[in-house]
Design a protein around this motif. Structure first.
Motif, PDB file in Angstrom:
ATOM      1  N   ALA A   1     -47.572 -21.641 -57.835  1.00 34.79           N
ATOM      2  CA  ALA A   1     -46.564 -20.235 -57.198  1.00 34.79           C
ATOM      3  C   ALA A   1     -45.283 -20.223 -57.043  1.00 34.79           C
ATOM      4  O   ALA A   1     -44.712 -19.905 -56.185  1.00 34.79           O
ATOM      5  CB  ALA A   1     -47.746 -20.451 -55.529  1.00 34.79           C
ATOM      6  N   GLN A   2     -44.767 -21.508 -56.393  1.00 30.27           N
ATOM      7  CA  GLN A   2     -43.416 -22.068 -55.952  1.00 30.27           C
ATOM      8  C   GLN A   2     -42.603 -21.276 -57.074  1.00 30.27           C
ATOM      9  O   GLN A   2     -41.348 -21.331 -57.178  1.00 30.27           O
ATOM     10  CB  GLN A   2     -43.051 -23.445 -55.891  1.00 30.27           C
ATOM     11  CG  GLN A   2     -43.340 -24.242 -56.127  1.00 30.27           C
ATOM     12  CD  GLN A   2     -44.255 -25.438 -57.275  1.00 30.27           C
ATOM     13  OE1 GLN A   2     -45.438 -24.185 -56.759  1.00 30.27           O
ATOM     14  NE2 GLN A   2     -43.949 -25.964 -57.606  1.00 30.27           N
ATOM     15  N   ILE A   3     -42.988 -21.831 -58.408  1.00 33.08           N
ATOM     16  CA  ILE A   3     -41.972 -20.927 -59.119  1.00 33.08           C
ATOM     17  C   ILE A   3     -41.692 -19.322 -59.259  1.00 33.08           C
ATOM     18  O   ILE A   3     -41.020 -19.067 -59.489  1.00 33.08           O
ATOM     19  CB  ILE A   3     -42.304 -21.861 -60.937  1.00 33.08           C
ATOM     20  CG1 ILE A   3     -42.509 -23.207 -61.118  1.00 33.08           C
ATOM     21  CG2 ILE A   3     -41.770 -20.961 -61.742  1.00 33.08           C
ATOM     22  CD1 ILE A   3     -43.403 -23.544 -62.313  1.00 33.08           C
ATOM     23  N   ASP A   4     -42.204 -18.757 -59.438  1.00 32.65           N
ATOM     24  CA  ASP A   4     -42.711 -17.421 -59.446  1.00 32.65           C
ATOM     25  C   ASP A   4     -41.447 -17.278 -60.485  1.00 32.65           C
ATOM     26  O   ASP A   4     -40.941 -16.325 -59.678  1.00 32.65           O
ATOM     27  CB  ASP A   4     -42.496 -16.509 -57.863  1.00 32.65           C
ATOM     28  CG  ASP A   4     -42.810 -15.565 -57.788  1.00 32.65           C
ATOM     29  OD1 ASP A   4     -43.336 -15.015 -58.564  1.00 32.65           O
ATOM     30  OD2 ASP A   4     -41.678 -14.349 -56.822  1.00 32.65           O
ATOM     31  N   PRO A   5     -41.366 -16.664 -61.831  1.00 35.97           N
ATOM     32  CA  PRO A   5     -40.446 -16.526 -62.589  1.00 35.97           C
ATOM     33  C   PRO A   5     -40.794 -14.984 -62.435  1.00 35.97           C
ATOM     34  O   PRO A   5     -41.384 -14.701 -62.241  1.00 35.97           O
ATOM     35  CB  PRO A   5     -41.172 -16.862 -63.784  1.00 35.97           C
ATOM     36  CG  PRO A   5     -43.004 -17.179 -63.968  1.00 35.97           C
ATOM     37  CD  PRO A   5     -42.282 -18.313 -62.359  1.00 35.97           C
ATOM     38  N   VAL A   6     -39.055 -14.787 -62.950  1.00 36.33           N
ATOM     39  CA  VAL A   6     -39.120 -13.139 -62.969  1.00 36.33           C
ATOM     40  C   VAL A   6     -38.610 -12.891 -64.910  1.00 36.33           C
ATOM     41  O   VAL A   6     -38.163 -13.216 -64.961  1.00 36.33           O
ATOM     42  CB  VAL A   6     -37.743 -12.302 -62.223  1.00 36.33           C
ATOM     43  CG1 VAL A   6     -37.559 -11.058 -62.471  1.00 36.33           C
ATOM     44  CG2 VAL A   6     -38.204 -12.506 -60.852  1.00 36.33           C
ATOM     45  N   ILE A   7     -39.368 -11.793 -65.615  1.00 38.21           N
ATOM     46  CA  ILE A   7     -39.788 -11.333 -66.722  1.00 38.21           C
ATOM     47  C   ILE A   7     -39.223 -10.083 -67.212  1.00 38.21           C
ATOM     48  O   ILE A   7     -39.217  -9.417 -66.685  1.00 38.21           O
ATOM     49  CB  ILE A   7     -40.854 -12.374 -67.436  1.00 38.21           C
ATOM     50  CG1 ILE A   7     -41.305 -13.618 -66.687  1.00 38.21           C
ATOM     51  CG2 ILE A   7     -41.374 -11.539 -69.099  1.00 38.21           C
ATOM     52  CD1 ILE A   7     -43.238 -13.535 -67.656  1.00 38.21           C
TER      53      ILE A   7
ATOM     54  N   THR B   1     -35.885 -11.844 -70.862  1.00 39.17           N
ATOM     55  CA  THR B   1     -35.526 -12.703 -70.243  1.00 39.17           C
ATOM     56  C   THR B   1     -36.706 -13.442 -68.837  1.00 39.17           C
ATOM     57  O   THR B   1     -37.332 -13.028 -68.200  1.00 39.17           O
ATOM     58  CB  THR B   1     -33.816 -12.308 -69.443  1.00 39.17           C
ATOM     59  OG1 THR B   1     -34.766 -11.438 -69.110  1.00 39.17           O
ATOM     60  CG2 THR B   1     -33.125 -12.796 -70.324  1.00 39.17           C
ATOM     61  N   ILE B   2     -36.616 -14.470 -68.788  1.00 41.53           N
ATOM     62  CA  ILE B   2     -37.683 -15.465 -67.806  1.00 41.53           C
ATOM     63  C   ILE B   2     -36.855 -15.944 -66.972  1.00 41.53           C
ATOM     64  O   ILE B   2     -35.939 -17.023 -67.177  1.00 41.53           O
ATOM     65  CB  ILE B   2     -38.300 -16.547 -68.516  1.00 41.53           C
ATOM     66  CG1 ILE B   2     -38.566 -15.962 -69.905  1.00 41.53           C
ATOM     67  CG2 ILE B   2     -39.958 -16.258 -67.919  1.00 41.53           C
ATOM     68  CD1 ILE B   2     -40.096 -16.645 -70.308  1.00 41.53           C
ATOM     69  N   ASP B   3     -36.621 -15.914 -65.739  1.00 40.55           N
ATOM     70  CA  ASP B   3     -35.362 -16.651 -64.901  1.00 40.55           C
ATOM     71  C   ASP B   3     -36.369 -17.073 -64.004  1.00 40.55           C
ATOM     72  O   ASP B   3     -37.609 -16.147 -63.426  1.00 40.55           O
ATOM     73  CB  ASP B   3     -35.023 -14.696 -64.340  1.00 40.55           C
ATOM     74  CG  ASP B   3     -34.192 -14.674 -65.131  1.00 40.55           C
ATOM     75  OD1 ASP B   3     -33.300 -15.190 -65.825  1.00 40.55           O
ATOM     76  OD2 ASP B   3     -33.097 -13.217 -64.579  1.00 40.55           O
TER      77      ASP B   3
ATOM     78  N   LYS C   1     -32.120 -20.923 -63.409  1.00 43.78           N
ATOM     79  CA  LYS C   1     -32.451 -20.954 -64.800  1.00 43.78           C
ATOM     80  C   LYS C   1     -32.876 -19.802 -64.788  1.00 43.78           C
ATOM     81  O   LYS C   1     -33.537 -19.553 -64.372  1.00 43.78           O
ATOM     82  CB  LYS C   1     -33.114 -22.519 -65.063  1.00 43.78           C
ATOM     83  CG  LYS C   1     -33.184 -23.873 -64.031  1.00 43.78           C
ATOM     84  CD  LYS C   1     -33.869 -24.532 -64.431  1.00 43.78           C
ATOM     85  CE  LYS C   1     -33.145 -26.131 -63.763  1.00 43.78           C
ATOM     86  NZ  LYS C   1     -34.040 -27.557 -64.534  1.00 43.78           N
ATOM     87  N   ARG C   2     -32.746 -19.828 -66.606  1.00 43.86           N
ATOM     88  CA  ARG C   2     -33.098 -18.204 -67.506  1.00 43.86           C
ATOM     89  C   ARG C   2     -33.462 -18.882 -69.085  1.00 43.86           C
ATOM     90  O   ARG C   2     -33.098 -19.682 -69.549  1.00 43.86           O
ATOM     91  CB  ARG C   2     -32.462 -17.784 -67.660  1.00 43.86           C
ATOM     92  CG  ARG C   2     -32.425 -17.160 -68.837  1.00 43.86           C
ATOM     93  CD  ARG C   2     -31.503 -15.943 -68.713  1.00 43.86           C
ATOM     94  NE  ARG C   2     -31.233 -14.717 -67.528  1.00 43.86           N
ATOM     95  CZ  ARG C   2     -30.299 -13.827 -67.346  1.00 43.86           C
ATOM     96  NH1 ARG C   2     -29.406 -13.300 -68.256  1.00 43.86           N
ATOM     97  NH2 ARG C   2     -30.713 -13.072 -66.239  1.00 43.86           N
TER      98      ARG C   2
END
Length: 120
Positions: A34-40, A57-59, A65-66
Motif C-alpha cells: 500500500a505504501q507504493i501506490d503507483p500512478v499509471i 508511465t508508472i510513477d 521514480k518512473r
C-alpha cells in the motif's frame, strides 16, 4: 465498410493489452504494498507528433521514480522500457523485452523492486 477503426488497429490492440496488464499489476501492488501506490498514465503525444508509438508511465510519487514503457509500431514484437526519474529526461538507451514475454507479473516485479525502499 472496410474502414478499419483505430480500436481494431494492431497498435491499439497492443495498447489495450498493455493497459490491462498494468491494471492487474497495479491492483496486486496496492494489495501487497500500500505504501507504493503507483500512478499509471498512457500518453499518445508521440503519436500526435508524428512518431508511431505510445507511452505508458508508472510513477511513484514518494520517490519520484518512473518506469517508462514504449510500444513502437515499427517494432511491434518488442517493448522498450527504462527505469528513470519523473523530473529528469531519460538518458541513454532503452532496454527491450519481447512483447510475448511481457506480462502483468513483469510489471508487478518492476514496480515492486524499483519503487520499494531497500530492505536491510
Amino acid at each position: 465498410m472496410e474502414n478499419q477503426t483505430a480500436e481494431n488497429s494492431p497498435s491499439e490492440q497492443r495498447l489495450i493489452k498493455l493497459s490491462d496488464m498494468a491494471n492487474a499489476a497495479h491492483l496486486r501492488i496496492q494489495q501487497d504494498f500500500a505504501q507504493i501506490d503507483p500512478v499509471i498514465g498512457i500518453s499518445r503525444n508521440m503519436r500526435k507528433n508524428g512518431v508511431p508509438a505510445d507511452v505508458m508511465t508508472i510513477d511513484c510519487l514518494k520517490t519520484s521514480k518512473r518506469i517508462i514503457v514504449i510500444l513502437h509500431d515499427q517494432n511491434p514484437e518488442q517493448v522498450l522500457y527504462k527505469f528513470a526519474f519523473k523530473e529528469q529526461d531519460p538518458a541513454g538507451d532503452f532496454s527491450q523485452i519481447a512483447f510475448a514475454e511481457f506480462n502483468q507479473q513483469v510489471l508487478y516485479d518492476w514496480i515492486k523492486s524499483y519503487f520499494s525502499p531497500a530492505v536491510n
